[in-house]
Every structure is written in C-alpha cells, then in structure tokens.
Design a protein around this motif. Structure first.
Motif, PDB file in Angstrom:
ATOM      1  N   VAL A  90     -14.940  41.749 -26.418  1.00  0.00           N
ATOM      2  CA  VAL A  90     -16.510  41.525 -26.456  1.00  0.00           C
ATOM      3  C   VAL A  90     -16.897  41.958 -25.150  1.00  0.00           C
ATOM      4  O   VAL A  90     -15.398  41.417 -23.748  1.00  0.00           O
ATOM      5  CB  VAL A  90     -17.105  40.289 -25.934  1.00  0.00           C
ATOM      6  N   VAL A  91     -18.246  42.197 -24.187  1.00  0.00           N
ATOM      7  CA  VAL A  91     -18.497  42.550 -22.473  1.00  0.00           C
ATOM      8  C   VAL A  91     -19.078  41.795 -22.304  1.00  0.00           C
ATOM      9  O   VAL A  91     -20.316  42.410 -23.460  1.00  0.00           O
ATOM     10  CB  VAL A  91     -18.128  44.569 -22.216  1.00  0.00           C
ATOM     11  N   LEU A  92     -19.633  41.030 -21.219  1.00  0.00           N
ATOM     12  CA  LEU A  92     -20.604  40.432 -20.838  1.00  0.00           C
ATOM     13  C   LEU A  92     -20.863  41.253 -19.314  1.00  0.00           C
ATOM     14  O   LEU A  92     -19.920  41.309 -18.449  1.00  0.00           O
ATOM     15  CB  LEU A  92     -20.108  39.063 -20.705  1.00  0.00           C
ATOM     16  N   LEU A  93     -22.113  41.393 -19.328  1.00  0.00           N
ATOM     17  CA  LEU A  93     -22.366  42.532 -17.861  1.00  0.00           C
ATOM     18  C   LEU A  93     -23.128  41.253 -17.222  1.00  0.00           C
ATOM     19  O   LEU A  93     -24.404  41.170 -18.100  1.00  0.00           O
ATOM     20  CB  LEU A  93     -23.049  43.525 -17.888  1.00  0.00           C
ATOM     21  N   GLY A  94     -23.482  40.845 -15.976  1.00  0.00           N
ATOM     22  CA  GLY A  94     -24.326  40.113 -15.164  1.00  0.00           C
ATOM     23  C   GLY A  94     -25.012  41.071 -13.425  1.00  0.00           C
ATOM     24  O   GLY A  94     -23.972  41.273 -13.265  1.00  0.00           O
ATOM     25  N   PHE A  95     -26.023  40.874 -13.354  1.00  0.00           N
ATOM     26  CA  PHE A  95     -26.704  41.648 -12.906  1.00  0.00           C
ATOM     27  C   PHE A  95     -27.887  41.409 -11.639  1.00  0.00           C
ATOM     28  O   PHE A  95     -28.336  40.354 -12.518  1.00  0.00           O
ATOM     29  CB  PHE A  95     -26.636  43.691 -12.999  1.00  0.00           C
ATOM     30  N   HIS A  96     -28.481  41.829 -10.767  1.00  0.00           N
ATOM     31  CA  HIS A  96     -29.667  42.026 -10.065  1.00  0.00           C
ATOM     32  C   HIS A  96     -30.902  42.144 -11.541  1.00  0.00           C
ATOM     33  O   HIS A  96     -30.903  43.818 -11.170  1.00  0.00           O
ATOM     34  CB  HIS A  96     -29.483  42.064  -8.741  1.00  0.00           C
ATOM     35  N   ALA A  97     -31.349  41.624 -11.526  1.00  0.00           N
ATOM     36  CA  ALA A  97     -32.514  42.115 -12.990  1.00  0.00           C
ATOM     37  C   ALA A  97     -33.320  43.172 -11.625  1.00  0.00           C
ATOM     38  O   ALA A  97     -33.832  42.291 -11.172  1.00  0.00           O
ATOM     39  CB  ALA A  97     -33.299  41.827 -13.765  1.00  0.00           C
ATOM     40  N   GLY A  98     -34.352  43.964 -12.434  1.00  0.00           N
ATOM     41  CA  GLY A  98     -35.782  44.607 -11.937  1.00  0.00           C
ATOM     42  C   GLY A  98     -35.395  46.436 -11.073  1.00  0.00           C
ATOM     43  O   GLY A  98     -34.586  46.805 -12.160  1.00  0.00           O
ATOM     44  N   ASP A  99     -36.077  46.667 -10.377  1.00  0.00           N
ATOM     45  CA  ASP A  99     -36.047  48.109  -9.834  1.00  0.00           C
ATOM     46  C   ASP A  99     -35.510  48.193  -8.373  1.00  0.00           C
ATOM     47  O   ASP A  99     -36.048  47.563  -8.153  1.00  0.00           O
ATOM     48  CB  ASP A  99     -37.082  48.306 -10.649  1.00  0.00           C
ATOM     49  N   GLY A 100     -35.166  49.487  -8.748  1.00  0.00           N
ATOM     50  CA  GLY A 100     -34.560  50.217  -7.289  1.00  0.00           C
ATOM     51  C   GLY A 100     -33.477  49.387  -6.449  1.00  0.00           C
ATOM     52  O   GLY A 100     -32.997  48.816  -7.110  1.00  0.00           O
ATOM     53  N   SER A 101     -33.174  49.529  -5.053  1.00  0.00           N
ATOM     54  CA  SER A 101     -32.050  49.631  -4.763  1.00  0.00           C
ATOM     55  C   SER A 101     -32.485  49.608  -3.270  1.00  0.00           C
ATOM     56  O   SER A 101     -32.858  49.281  -2.777  1.00  0.00           O
ATOM     57  CB  SER A 101     -30.786  50.502  -4.342  1.00  0.00           C
ATOM     58  N   ARG A 102     -31.632  48.504  -2.234  1.00  0.00           N
ATOM     59  CA  ARG A 102     -31.615  48.370  -0.593  1.00  0.00           C
ATOM     60  C   ARG A 102     -30.072  48.305   0.004  1.00  0.00           C
ATOM     61  O   ARG A 102     -29.091  47.872  -0.922  1.00  0.00           O
ATOM     62  CB  ARG A 102     -31.832  47.101  -0.807  1.00  0.00           C
ATOM     63  N   LEU A 103     -29.765  48.808   0.795  1.00  0.00           N
ATOM     64  CA  LEU A 103     -28.866  48.852   2.095  1.00  0.00           C
ATOM     65  C   LEU A 103     -29.141  47.446   2.605  1.00  0.00           C
ATOM     66  O   LEU A 103     -29.419  47.262   3.379  1.00  0.00           O
ATOM     67  CB  LEU A 103     -28.975  49.862   2.836  1.00  0.00           C
ATOM     68  N   LYS A 104     -28.132  46.989   2.525  1.00  0.00           N
ATOM     69  CA  LYS A 104     -27.552  45.640   2.231  1.00  0.00           C
ATOM     70  C   LYS A 104     -26.619  45.618   3.646  1.00  0.00           C
ATOM     71  O   LYS A 104     -25.212  46.610   3.664  1.00  0.00           O
ATOM     72  CB  LYS A 104     -26.743  44.279   1.459  1.00  0.00           C
ATOM     73  N   THR A 105     -26.971  45.513   4.832  1.00  0.00           N
ATOM     74  CA  THR A 105     -25.718  45.491   6.678  1.00  0.00           C
ATOM     75  C   THR A 105     -25.704  44.129   7.063  1.00  0.00           C
ATOM     76  O   THR A 105     -24.522  44.347   7.743  1.00  0.00           O
ATOM     77  CB  THR A 105     -27.166  46.096   7.224  1.00  0.00           C
ATOM     78  N   ARG A 106     -26.198  42.720   6.496  1.00  0.00           N
ATOM     79  CA  ARG A 106     -25.379  41.374   6.837  1.00  0.00           C
ATOM     80  C   ARG A 106     -25.045  40.205   5.807  1.00  0.00           C
ATOM     81  O   ARG A 106     -26.271  40.478   4.871  1.00  0.00           O
ATOM     82  CB  ARG A 106     -26.376  41.113   7.651  1.00  0.00           C
ATOM     83  N   GLY A 107     -23.628  39.631   5.630  1.00  0.00           N
ATOM     84  CA  GLY A 107     -24.606  38.655   4.954  1.00  0.00           C
ATOM     85  C   GLY A 107     -23.170  37.827   5.464  1.00  0.00           C
ATOM     86  O   GLY A 107     -22.555  37.624   5.714  1.00  0.00           O
ATOM     87  N   TYR A 108     -23.189  36.980   4.134  1.00  0.00           N
ATOM     88  CA  TYR A 108     -22.260  35.548   3.641  1.00  0.00           C
ATOM     89  C   TYR A 108     -21.540  35.173   5.178  1.00  0.00           C
ATOM     90  O   TYR A 108     -20.546  35.871   5.537  1.00  0.00           O
ATOM     91  CB  TYR A 108     -20.899  35.794   2.226  1.00  0.00           C
ATOM     92  N   GLY A 109     -21.950  34.789   6.160  1.00  0.00           N
ATOM     93  CA  GLY A 109     -21.922  34.225   7.261  1.00  0.00           C
ATOM     94  C   GLY A 109     -21.862  35.011   8.279  1.00  0.00           C
ATOM     95  O   GLY A 109     -21.206  35.014   9.496  1.00  0.00           O
ATOM     96  N   GLY A 110     -22.990  36.058   8.239  1.00  0.00           N
ATOM     97  CA  GLY A 110     -23.587  36.186   9.134  1.00  0.00           C
ATOM     98  C   GLY A 110     -22.636  37.859   9.518  1.00  0.00           C
ATOM     99  O   GLY A 110     -22.802  38.378  10.728  1.00  0.00           O
TER     100      GLY A 110
END
Length: 215
Positions: A148-168
C-alpha cells in the motif's frame, strides 16, 4: 538562478530542512492531536497495510519522525527516511526506539519488494513535476505485490518559492500544489492501482490531498 526543475532542488531542500529542523520539530510535535481527519486517514492506511500482512513500512520524507512514531503506535513496523541529516538527528533524539535513515526518495536504498507499505506525507511537495514519475517508479519497485502507498500533499494548482519558515529561518524550496486526480494519474502510470482520492479543507483557502493506491 536555479529553475524549479533544476537538479539543485535536492541540495536546496536538504539545506533548508537542516536549517529549520529543530524549530520544525518543536512547532509540529503535537500537531496531529488537533487533526482528527489526518489521524483517521493514517488509521485507514494502517488498516490497509495490516490487511496485506506483516512487513516493514517506510515513512519517506519523515522529517523529525512524528508520523513514523504515530504509525508505530498504530501497530506498524515503521521506519523513517529523510533527505536532511539534521532532521534524522532530531528524529533519533525524539524517538530513540525507532529506526531512521538519511536517504533520498529519488534513489531509495531499499531492495525490490521489501516494503508492505509506504507513506509520503507532504514530502512530495518539493519534487518538481518532471521528477515525480521517477520517484513513484521507485516507490513501486520497493513495494511488494499488494503493498500500500499513501501520498499526502498540498492540493491545488501552481507553485511558489518558500524563502522563510519554521521559526523564521531562511529556506529556498519550491512548494508544488497538485490536484488529486493528477497525482492519481501519475500513480497509475507508475503501475499502481488507485483505490481512493480525497481532499480535506482544514482552514479557509487550505486544501490537502490524499491518494491511496496499491501495487
């Protein structure tokens, strides 16, 4: 400047999660307690795996190991794999009784047909579209027939560049959103039989996608 599909995405992902690993673990350690839908989806995954028999289950892109621990507590023989060595250090610190390994989903160091189950829980989100088919072919290779395989992901369309996160902290990762039907089509092309496609709306303008399949 690197493009989304440049092979440098692996180095960027590793460096970014090495940087945020400690704060990431602290921020998300108890998050699952407030996510009944996610717990239910993981419980369904565990039930499907157990129905196929005993055997190892890989949490690919495990981060600090919180989901690996949850799968273990659900009765699965779960172990974690992550690209970030610091994430693996944190996982081993927080869950000393479990197995964690540094590795990449683009080249899994596992034998053919070794696994009964494989989970990629919001870890495919940084993989460029043109790399996904090869990653899923690798998932197919390491699962045994019926696995069995289970994939979880952000649903929707498009991509973005993440430049900051998790504690800044600074990051440099592209976050890709995909429709469940697209992920299901990729799985089918990789040789899987898709069993279910789901979406979850935990907050306004936030959508999670989940696809279950088996080899």
């Amino acid at each position: 400047m690197r493009g989304v599909s440049d092979t440098g995405w692996l180095d960027d992902t590793r460096t970014s999660y090495d940087t945020v690993a400690v704060d990431y673990a602290d921020l998300l350690r108890d998050a699952l307690a407030n996510e009944p839908f996610q717990r239910g989806i993981l419980a369904l995954f565990a039930e499907l795996v157990r129905a196929r028999g005993t055997g190892p289950v890989a949490d690919v892109g495990c981060g600090p190991g919180r989901i690996t621990r949850h799968l273990h507590d659900l009765g699965l023989s779960a172990f974690g794999i992550d690209l970030s060595p610091v994430m693996i250090d944190v996982a081993r610190r927080d869950h000393p009784g479990l197995r964690f390994e540094v590795g990449s989903m683009t080249r899994l160091d596992l034998t053919d047909g070794q696994l009964t189950g494989l989970l990629a829980w919001f870890s495919l989100i940084h993989v460029p579209d043109d790399e996904v088919p090869a990653v899923l072919a690798g998932f197919h290779r390491v699962l045994r027939p019926g696995g069995v395989v289970l994939l979880g992901f952000h649903a929707g369309d498009g991509s973005r560049l993440k430049t900051r996160g998790y504690g800044g902290h600074p990051m440099h990762v592209h976050v890709h959103r995909r429709r469940p039907e697209r992920v299901a089509a990729w799985l089918t092309d990789a040789g899987f039989t898709v069993e279910a496609e789901m979406t979850h709306h935990p907050a306004p303008d936030v959508e999670g996608g989940f696809v279950f399949a088996h080899r």
